[in-house]
Design an enzyme around this catalytic site. Structure first.
Site, PDB file in Angstrom:
ATOM      1  N   GLY A  47       0.827  -1.195   0.000  1.00 39.01           N
ATOM      2  CA  GLY A  47       0.000   0.000   0.000  1.00 39.01           C
ATOM      3  C   GLY A  47       0.862   1.246   0.000  1.00 39.01           C
ATOM      4  O   GLY A  47       2.068   1.198   0.279  1.00 39.01           O
ATOM      5  N   CYS A  48       0.252   2.379  -0.296  1.00 36.56           N
ATOM      6  CA  CYS A  48       1.004   3.628  -0.388  1.00 36.56           C
ATOM      7  C   CYS A  48       1.528   4.079   0.978  1.00 36.56           C
ATOM      8  O   CYS A  48       2.708   4.409   1.121  1.00 36.56           O
ATOM      9  CB  CYS A  48       0.150   4.713  -1.048  1.00 36.56           C
TER      10      CYS A  48
END
Length: 345
Positions: free
Chosen positions: A148-149
């Site tokens: 994920g970011c």
């Protein structure tokens, strides 16, 4: 290599298209989206005029398997868990930008994502695609679970400190801020201009689905299974993540000592930039690029290490890292197609 994108109609999908246009070894063969199939990508993204002329197609597993060598998935959570196994069985390399294969424990996925998890055998097969940490495993992977970011920015900031045991894992507090593109392109009241402009707000407090992902790698590195404090904020900008991390040091140290640990740890990583002591990065300084910029400060008064890590959420936090992982799997230069200078101002 013939490459396809499933979920090419979203922000991460169109970012994959943008980056692959500059890749020296890839032909973008087809793009797919069941929800917008039949539309030309130019209807959704006119900025691609005279650069890309492709029609979004329905996903057909057998047809794709006969034409594509590698698939990039930029779909919402809950989609790839059903699609990926069929492609893996047909020998297609799959890189998933969604969260379906990141968590090894299916019960964690069900709890945090509120969806049915993928089959356990595929969760175990998936390699967590945090490039700078898992490079050797990525080389031989058939299924990549792209991080994920928020975890990308946060974990890249934490890894050297955890590996060298200079911080107490149980003391980690993370204050993270993101631009609006992280929420995707679907209409949402919370992301309207009038809701976001001249405003900042905390969201998913104590409930963000990236919490177990960060805790999972902290456990793997440190051997300690500890909860973290992680609060996310939405800020009025299009792109970017800043993760500010506060940790207790295990012993007295200086900024210079920690700085040298990080410089040595990341000396062979082309997309990690450890900023000079006293210089703190902004999200604008990595805009449109695959860089992660990290700054360090030891607060000797409180004996805390403060780490500031910034990325572009759509590039290093999603599509750029996916291409970086593709390069490693295939054996190309890790930087292929990703050497663009950040956009500034």
């Amino acid at each position: 290599m013939e490459v396809g994108i499933i979920g090419a109609n979203g922000y991460s999908g169109v970012e994959l298209i943008r980056l692959l246009q500059h890749h020296p070894h890839v032909t973008l063969k087809k793009i797919f989206s069941n929800s917008t199939s039949g539309k030309n990508i130019l209807e959704l993204y006119p900025h691609l005029t005279e650069l890309v002329d492709m029609t979004l197609e329905q996903v057909n597993i057998d047809e794709i398997a006969s034409e594509i060598d590698l698939l990039l998935f930029a779909t919402p959570a809950g989609v790839t868990k059903d699609l990926v196994p069929s492609f893996i069985e047909k020998g297609i390399i799959c890189i998933d930008v969604s969260g379906d294969f990141r968590l090894k424990n299916p019960e964690d996925y069900e709890q945090w994502y509120k969806k049915a998890p993928a089959k356990k055998e595929f969760l175990q097969e998936a390699v967590y695609g945090l490039t700078e940490f898992n490079r050797n495993k990525i080389k031989n992977a058939k299924l990549i679970a792209n991080p994920g970011c928020f975890p990308t920015a946060t974990l890249l900031g934490l890894i050297p400190a955890l590996q060298h045991k200079v911080i107490h894992p149980s003391s980690i507090h993370i204050d993270a801020k993101t631009g609006v593109s992280g929420a995707g392109r679907n209409a949402n009241l919370a992301n309207m201009f009038t809701e976001v402009n001249e405003n900042i707000k905390a969201y998913k407090v104590g409930q963000h689905q990236h919490i177990p992902e960060i805790e999972q790698l902290i456990h793997e590195i440190s051997g300690e299974k500890v909860p973290i404090s992680f609060i996310t904020h939405l800020v009025p900008m299009n792109r970017g993540i800043m993760s500010t991390i506060y940790c207790d040091l295990t012993e007295k140290s200086t900024t210079e000592e920690i700085y040298h640990i990080y410089k040595e740890s990341y000396k062979n990583d082309p997309f990690i930039r450890i900023r000079p002591i006293g210089q703190f990065p902004t999200t604008k300084e990595v805009f449109g690029s695959n860089y992660c910029d990290i700054s360090l400060y030891v607060d000797e008064r409180t004996n805390k290490l403060i780490i500031i890590s910034v990325i572009d959420n759509l590039v290093k936090g999603a599509s750029g890292q996916a291409i970086q992982n593709m390069n490693i799997i295939v054996g190309w230069e890790e930087t292929a197609g990703l050497t663009n200078v950040p956009l500034y101002p």
